[in-house]
Design a protein around this motif. Structure first.
Motif: not given
Length: 198
Positions: A31-33, A65-70, A75-77
């Motif tokens: 569920n990352s964006t 780069r991924a961004i999690d639900q939190a 930091a390392s795309p």
């Protein structure tokens, strides 16, 4: 933070691709964006697969780069670099027999030969016929005054068997572009017209 992985798309800065790449990617956390960036552009929201079209010839870089639900950001795309070179015609790649391919071409049909980066040792004079185009893969350029010059053409044609003539133009309206022809000199008049018999 999540870890981002690119699973498909152009993957080598030493290989050329078309200008319409597509990249697939995923995150180590469900569920990352995602945010994507092309070359020196800004990060923008994106989904997998991410496609581009009509990119200009030259070097490009894609980052994701991924961004999690939190809200934690990788930091390392993941980054992929590649080159675009669009050329429509008969494709010739390193390892192909350059002189055999061109010399076997019909003299009745004008042909564009798209020669990819590499060094080609020839053992027969290349015969270029009316309307033919030998287009080498484009490389880096530098400006000197109002003119632009190639700095290191990626296509190199070398004399493999002590030939006295590497290229022989057998017709009119011939185009030679982005070729480094080892030890070559052209025969022409001061006004740029060809010398008779050259």
């Amino acid at each position: 933070p999540p870890q981002t992985t690119i699973s498909s798309g152009p993957s080598s800065a030493s290989t050329t691709y078309n200008g319409d790449p597509s990249f697939s990617f995923s995150s180590s956390e469900p569920n990352s964006t995602f945010e994507c960036k092309l070359d020196s552009g800004s990060w923008v929201s994106c989904t997998s697969p991410k496609s581009y079209s009509g990119l200009a010839n030259g070097e490009h870089a894609f980052s994701v780069r991924a961004i999690d639900q939190a809200g934690n950001v990788d930091a390392s795309p993941e980054t992929r670099q590649w080159r675009v070179w669009e050329c429509s015609g008969k494709q010739i790649v390193s390892g192909d027999d350059l002189d055999a391919i061109i010399n076997a071409n019909s003299s009745a049909v004008a042909t564009t030969f798209c020669i990819h980066a590499g060094t080609y040792a020839i053992d027969r004079t290349i015969r270029i016929r009316t309307g033919d185009k030998l287009l080498g893969e484009e490389g880096a350029t530098t400006a000197r005054g109002p003119a632009t010059y190639p700095t290191d053409p990626p296509v190199k044609i070398k004399n493999g068997t002590n030939l006295t003539r590497l290229l022989h133009l057998e017709g009119a309206n011939v185009t030679l572009k982005w070729l480094d022809v080892s030890g070559a000199r052209s025969l022409h008049n001061a006004d740029g017209s060809p010398k008779t018999g050259s």
